[in-house]
Scaffold this motif. Structure first.
Motif, short mmCIF file in Angstrom:
data_model
loop_
_atom_site.label_atom_id
_atom_site.label_comp_id
_atom_site.label_asym_id
_atom_site.label_seq_id
_atom_site.Cartn_x
_atom_site.Cartn_y
_atom_site.Cartn_z
N SER A 577 1.01 -1.37 -0.06
CA SER A 577 -0.11 -0.33 -0.09
C SER A 577 0.77 1.13 -0.07
O SER A 577 2.01 1.31 0.19
CB SER A 577 -0.74 0.01 1.23
OG SER A 577 -0.07 0.52 2.56
N MET A 578 0.30 2.49 -0.12
CA MET A 578 1.02 3.66 0.06
C MET A 578 1.77 3.75 1.43
O MET A 578 2.69 4.36 1.38
CB MET A 578 0.11 4.71 -0.05
CG MET A 578 -0.46 4.96 -1.41
SD MET A 578 0.52 5.53 -2.69
CE MET A 578 -0.78 5.92 -4.03
N LYS A 582 5.88 5.52 3.09
CA LYS A 582 6.04 6.49 3.87
C LYS A 582 7.29 6.82 4.53
O LYS A 582 7.69 7.95 4.47
CB LYS A 582 5.00 6.36 4.99
CG LYS A 582 3.39 6.43 4.87
CD LYS A 582 3.14 7.71 4.29
CE LYS A 582 1.56 7.94 4.10
NZ LYS A 582 1.27 9.30 3.73
N GLU A 588 6.01 8.72 -2.88
CA GLU A 588 4.54 8.54 -3.08
C GLU A 588 3.86 10.00 -3.87
O GLU A 588 3.11 9.60 -4.78
CB GLU A 588 3.66 8.29 -1.91
CG GLU A 588 3.56 9.02 -0.90
CD GLU A 588 2.46 8.90 0.20
OE1 GLU A 588 1.41 8.78 -0.27
OE2 GLU A 588 2.72 8.68 1.44
N LEU A 625 -0.28 0.87 -7.57
CA LEU A 625 -0.88 1.78 -6.59
C LEU A 625 -1.12 3.30 -7.14
O LEU A 625 -2.17 3.77 -6.51
CB LEU A 625 0.19 1.93 -5.25
CG LEU A 625 0.48 0.48 -4.69
CD1 LEU A 625 1.64 0.74 -3.47
CD2 LEU A 625 -0.73 -0.19 -3.95
N LYS A 626 -0.28 3.90 -7.95
CA LYS A 626 -0.65 5.03 -8.38
C LYS A 626 -0.24 5.14 -9.97
O LYS A 626 0.87 4.77 -10.24
CB LYS A 626 0.13 6.11 -7.38
CG LYS A 626 0.20 7.50 -7.93
CD LYS A 626 1.24 8.34 -7.24
CE LYS A 626 1.46 9.73 -7.99
NZ LYS A 626 2.02 10.58 -7.18
#
Length: 650
Positions: A577-578, A582, A588, A625-626
């Motif tokens: 996941s994002m 982090k 991100e 994810l993006k």
């Protein structure tokens, strides 16, 4: 009645001439006068072909040129027709007779050799008679032709223009040494143009990158020297205060790429200037304008187009309508603000140079960018499902692939890099963790598995330890090497020899563009090893600075850049996941495309990462994810044969 070809039309038509074969043999002289080096490949003369890599060559036996990219074949008549806008064949022959004089004599091999020797003697004589020519430069009689073309005595002296005999000479200097010249006939009794042997450098380039010149202003780029000098003549006589300016001439379409590569290798010096392209008002000039806007724009250099008014070139305007040319230059200066001169830091008047321009001002470079991108080959990942999720492949931008340890990050990006190289794209692979030999062994291992139809092959460890010795294995290894050679031609591996800084990446990339003449697909393996040159940074601040620098590189060079990132250990039992990015700074936010690798079933009840790793093949998923300009989410399943560094899409 037999069909008449263009040769019988000449014999029977209004144009009185000898056998056309005698004309055709003059193509070599004509091309050399255009500044084309016939010893190797040169840029295609077809106006409709954007020849990024020289694809045309000269056939001395048959007196024609042929492009192996677009397929055109031209003889002398075709080329003269293109240069002078002539369509009917008798008109082309008439122009050839006008250029070379009448009658036209056949050219024997002995004549060609003697002519080549004569040109070399001319060049040596040019050097030996430098003192005499300096006297001509300083005399009014020595520059009368140029004054008749509107060029002042002072400008002739500045650039060493002079006339001698039947020609007016415009020397071209490189590093302060005369590297050749372009000459124009003073009257019509001799060929109109005569250049020194070999291709000419870009005229006046030394002034653009003069180490002592810290000024910031305009760099005007013309096709020919006489037009560049005409622009400068008009510019120097404008009323009011003028920004600093230099005036360049390409001296041949083949120098377009040389100018771009030189700017790429000297970016800091190039950023002092706003580049203003001023091609002639014809199709050739328009193509030059668009190509330079696109290529210099990719380097992050501000590039604008100055259209010549009234559809005439700069010298014609200088002679016949100076006021119109002056008005065009004045309007351009008033509507374009050069960047300020560099100032010492910590001074009250020191401010960061503005990068803000109006949308109207940016339109030319925008459409040049669109045109260049449309012609650019999209880099395929080698996996149809990945290409589909990304809208067709890897477009220019920053791609980040993250995963926990031992999940195949390096194997996947290397497989993508190899497939890109195999299909004709240069790849610059920065291996910051593993040696060059280890990277090559991974590729050979994967190929051995593929050539064994997924039933056999060598591990990279077996290859590196020399354990491939039996006859059958040696036969397979030979086929593996042969298969890999096509990929290896375009795969360039940067091996880490110590601390690697962001500046090292930029320097290696600029050197590649300069030496190869092509913008590569860049892979960084992996991100956390790359260092910022700024001291006293935390790991997170270091990654922030590095990722922002990589983003700038991908944008300035208009290239796809794929960076590998590691996850922390808390991500071993969670789905990608994002959140996993982090702790890696601004990844991100700055990445255009964000992807992660995970084991199938991760996050579910009873999942054991160690058991999952022991499977052969491992069940791995790539999660999108993006995607800044496409589908926001996708999940692609793979079989990962870890022993052979091979990913197979399910």
């Amino acid at each position: 009645m037999p069909v008449k070809n263009k040769f019988t039309l000449i014999r029977n038509g209004a144009v009185n001439t000898s056998d056309p074969d005698e004309f055709k043999s003059y193509i070599e002289i004509y091309l050399r006068q255009k500044g084309i080096n016939l010893r190797g490949a040169f840029h295609c003369l077809n106006p409709g072909h954007r020849d990024e890599n020289p694809s045309m060559s000269y056939n001395a036996a048959k007196h024609y040129v042929h492009c192996f990219a677009c397929g055109v074949t031209y003889d002398l008549f075709d080329i003269v027709g293109l240069d002078y806008g002539l369509e009917d064949f008798p008109a082309k022959v008439g122009k050839v007779r006008e250029i070379f004089g009448t009658p036209v004599w056949p050219i024997s091999n002995e004549y060609k050799l003697e002519r080549e020797k004569e040109r070399k003697r001319e060049k040596e004589e040019f050097q030996d008679r430098s003192a005499e020519f300096v006297a001509l430069i300083n005399s009014s009689e020595g520059c009368s032709y140029f004054r008749s073309r509107g060029i002042s005595q002072s400008l002739c002296k500045k650039y060493s223009f002079f006339q001698n005999g039947a020609y007016a000479y415009m020397p071209v200097f490189s590093d302060g040494i005369c590297a050749g010249w372009s000459a124009r006939a003073i009257d019509g009794d001799v060929p109109r143009y005569k250049n020194s042997v070999g291709a000419l450098p870009v005229w006046n380039l030394d002034r653009l990158f003069d180490a002592e010149n810290s000024m910031v202003g305009f760099a005007f780029i013309s096709e020919g020297i006489i037009n560049a000098a005409s622009l400068e003549e008009c510019y120097l006589n404008l009323a009011g205060k003028r920004p600093e300016a230099v005036f360049l001439a390409l001296c041949g379409s083949g120098n377009l790429g040389k100018l771009v590569r030189f700017c790429a290798a000297n970016l800091e010096a190039a950023r002092r200037w706003i580049f203003v392209v001023c091609g002639d008002p014809d199709s050739s000039g328009s193509k030059m304008n668009m190509a330079l806007c696109a290529k210099l724009g990719k380097l992050g250099l501000k590039t604008l187009i100055l259209d010549m008014p009234e559809g005439r070139d700069a010298n014609a305007l200088l002679l016949e309508n100076t006021a119109t040319l002056s008005e065009a230059l004045t309007d351009f200066i008033n509507n374009t603000q050069p960047a300020p001169k560099p100032q010492l830091p910590n001074t009250p008047e020191s401010k960061a140079p503005s990068t803000t321009v109006s949308a109207l001002e940016a339109l030319d470079s925008f459409f040049a960018y669109v045109d260049e991108t449309r012609r650019k080959r999209v880099v395929s990942s080698g996996f149809p499902a990945i290409d589909s999720a990304l809208g067709g492949g890897l477009y220019p931008g920053l791609y980040t692939l993250g995963a926990v340890s031992s999940l195949g990050k390096t194997s996947l990006v290397l497989q993508m890099a190899d497939k890109a190289a195999e299909t004709g794209t240069d790849v610059l692979f920065f291996s910051l963790e593993q040696s060059r030999n280890e990277i090559i062994a991974r590729s050979l291992s994967r190929i051995s598995r593929e050539l064994s139809f997924m039933n056999g092959g060598f591990s990279s460890r077996e290859l590196l330890s020399g354990k491939v010795s039996d006859l059958q294995s040696q036969e397979l290894l030979g086929r593996v090497r042969s298969s890999y050679e096509k990929t290896a031609r375009r795969l360039f591996i940067y091996e880490n020899k110590g601390n690697v800084f962001l500046e090292d990446i930029a320097q290696a990339l600029n050197a590649h563009i300069l030496n190869r003449g092509s913008v590569p697909f860049v892979v960084i393996d992996y991100l956390q090893i790359l260092r910022s040159s700024r001291k006293c940074f935390t790991d997170k601040q270091n990654t922030d600075d590095v990722i922002n620098g990589l983003k700038a590189i991908s944008r300035n060079h208009n290239l796809p850049l794929l960076a590998v990132s590691s996850f922390n250990r808390t991500s071993y039992k969670s789905e990608v996941s994002m959140e996993a990015f982090k702790e890696s700074g601004s990844l991100e936010y700055s990445s255009d495309i964000l992807m992660g690798l995970q084991m199938s079933g991760v996050g579910s009840s009873g999942f054991d990462i160690n058991s999952a790793k022991q499977k052969e093949p491992r069940q791995v998923e790539l999660v999108l994810l993006k995607n800044r300009d496409g589908a926001p989410y996708a999940k692609i399943k793979f079989n990962y044969y870890a022993k052979y560094n091979l990913f197979a899409q399910k």
